[in-house]
Structures are given as C-alpha cells and as structure tokens.
Scaffold this motif. Structure first.
Motif, PDB file in Angstrom:
ATOM      1  N   ARG A 126       7.480  67.035  19.624  1.00  0.00           N
ATOM      2  CA  ARG A 126       6.294  67.380  18.844  1.00  0.00           C
ATOM      3  C   ARG A 126       6.676  68.353  17.740  1.00  0.00           C
ATOM      4  O   ARG A 126       7.637  69.114  17.871  1.00  0.00           O
ATOM      5  CB  ARG A 126       5.205  67.954  19.723  1.00  0.00           C
TER       6      ARG A 126
ATOM      7  N   ILE B 234       6.126  71.524  15.265  1.00  0.00           N
ATOM      8  CA  ILE B 234       5.574  72.872  15.353  1.00  0.00           C
ATOM      9  C   ILE B 234       5.331  73.347  13.922  1.00  0.00           C
ATOM     10  O   ILE B 234       6.191  73.174  13.044  1.00  0.00           O
ATOM     11  CB  ILE B 234       6.563  73.807  16.068  1.00  0.00           C
TER      12      ILE B 234
ATOM     13  N   GLU C 122       4.362  79.878  16.413  1.00  0.00           N
ATOM     14  CA  GLU C 122       4.005  78.873  17.408  1.00  0.00           C
ATOM     15  C   GLU C 122       5.233  78.463  18.235  1.00  0.00           C
ATOM     16  O   GLU C 122       5.144  78.280  19.449  1.00  0.00           O
ATOM     17  CB  GLU C 122       3.412  77.643  16.715  1.00  0.00           C
ATOM     18  N   LEU C 123       6.391  78.363  17.580  1.00  0.00           N
ATOM     19  CA  LEU C 123       7.636  78.043  18.282  1.00  0.00           C
ATOM     20  C   LEU C 123       7.968  79.107  19.314  1.00  0.00           C
ATOM     21  O   LEU C 123       8.272  78.801  20.474  1.00  0.00           O
ATOM     22  CB  LEU C 123       8.782  77.893  17.278  1.00  0.00           C
TER      23      LEU C 123
ATOM     24  N   ASP D 178       5.925  81.211  20.726  1.00  0.00           N
ATOM     25  CA  ASP D 178       4.914  81.171  21.784  1.00  0.00           C
ATOM     26  C   ASP D 178       5.224  80.059  22.788  1.00  0.00           C
ATOM     27  O   ASP D 178       5.158  80.268  24.000  1.00  0.00           O
ATOM     28  CB  ASP D 178       3.532  80.952  21.165  1.00  0.00           C
ATOM     29  N   LYS D 179       5.593  78.872  22.307  1.00  0.00           N
ATOM     30  CA  LYS D 179       5.887  77.752  23.204  1.00  0.00           C
ATOM     31  C   LYS D 179       7.170  78.009  24.008  1.00  0.00           C
ATOM     32  O   LYS D 179       7.261  77.640  25.169  1.00  0.00           O
ATOM     33  CB  LYS D 179       5.995  76.464  22.411  1.00  0.00           C
ATOM     34  N   LEU D 180       8.166  78.642  23.398  1.00  0.00           N
ATOM     35  CA  LEU D 180       9.410  78.955  24.116  1.00  0.00           C
ATOM     36  C   LEU D 180       9.157  79.978  25.220  1.00  0.00           C
ATOM     37  O   LEU D 180       9.755  79.902  26.293  1.00  0.00           O
ATOM     38  CB  LEU D 180      10.476  79.458  23.158  1.00  0.00           C
TER      39      LEU D 180
ATOM     40  N   ASN E 207       6.005  80.725  26.729  1.00  0.00           N
ATOM     41  CA  ASN E 207       4.991  80.369  27.711  1.00  0.00           C
ATOM     42  C   ASN E 207       5.224  79.010  28.386  1.00  0.00           C
ATOM     43  O   ASN E 207       4.989  78.873  29.585  1.00  0.00           O
ATOM     44  CB  ASN E 207       3.599  80.388  27.069  1.00  0.00           C
ATOM     45  N   GLU E 208       5.626  78.001  27.617  1.00  0.00           N
ATOM     46  CA  GLU E 208       5.796  76.677  28.204  1.00  0.00           C
ATOM     47  C   GLU E 208       7.204  76.463  28.776  1.00  0.00           C
ATOM     48  O   GLU E 208       7.378  76.079  29.916  1.00  0.00           O
ATOM     49  CB  GLU E 208       5.485  75.586  27.175  1.00  0.00           C
TER      50      GLU E 208
END
Length: 91
Positions: free
Chosen positions: A72, A74, A79-80, A82-84, A86-87
């Motif tokens: 997906r 980014i 945002e990158l 945050d995803k690294l 939290n996800e």
C-alpha cells in the motif's frame, strides 16, 4: 602449500579450503600442447573411484511459497513512522 606438496589422509566427510594463489593460470607453450596431443588418455569408471554411487538425498516434497501480500502507498513520512510503530512494531 607454498613451494611444495602436502599429502593428507582424511576421513570423510571433510572440509578442504584453498589459498587464492592456487588458481593462478599457467600458460601452455605450443611444444607442450603438441606433446599433450600424443599422450594416451586413461578412462576411469566412476565405480572405481566411489563404490557407493546411490543418491544420498531424498526429496520428500516441495510446495510453492506463499503469495506476496499487496502493498500500500503511504502519503507522508509521519504516516510511515506511525505504521512502523503501531502495525509492524519495528520501531
């Protein structure tokens, strides 16, 4: 070895390494090439070298790897990050 030969008697399996200078090319002169053409070639059967020629590896099975997941896009660096965190939980 440098400047001579070394003969070893090993039990198998064994690991053998070589120095980088071992692979230095030797250039053949024309007279030596002509002499080599006249020498007889000896044929050696594989069974004479190794009496056990059966396959030592058995393939039990194989399967294709899993298909890759769709990636997906980014929008920005925040945002990158945050995803690294939290996800993926790598940061």
């Amino acid at each position: 070895i440098d400047g001579g030969y070394e003969i070893l008697d090993l039990t198998l399996p064994a690991v053998i390494t070589a120095d980088l200078r071992l692979n230095a090319p030797r250039y053949v002169t024309l007279p030596m090439m002509m002499k080599a053409k006249r020498k007889p070639q000896e044929v050696v059967q594989a069974a004479a070298l190794c009496p056990d020629l059966r396959a030592h590896v058995e393939i039990v099975g194989y399967e294709a790897p899993e298909a890759r997941k769709v990636g997906r896009k980014i929008a920005n660096v925040d945002e990158l990050i945050d995803k690294l965190k939290n996800e993926a939980k790598v940061l």
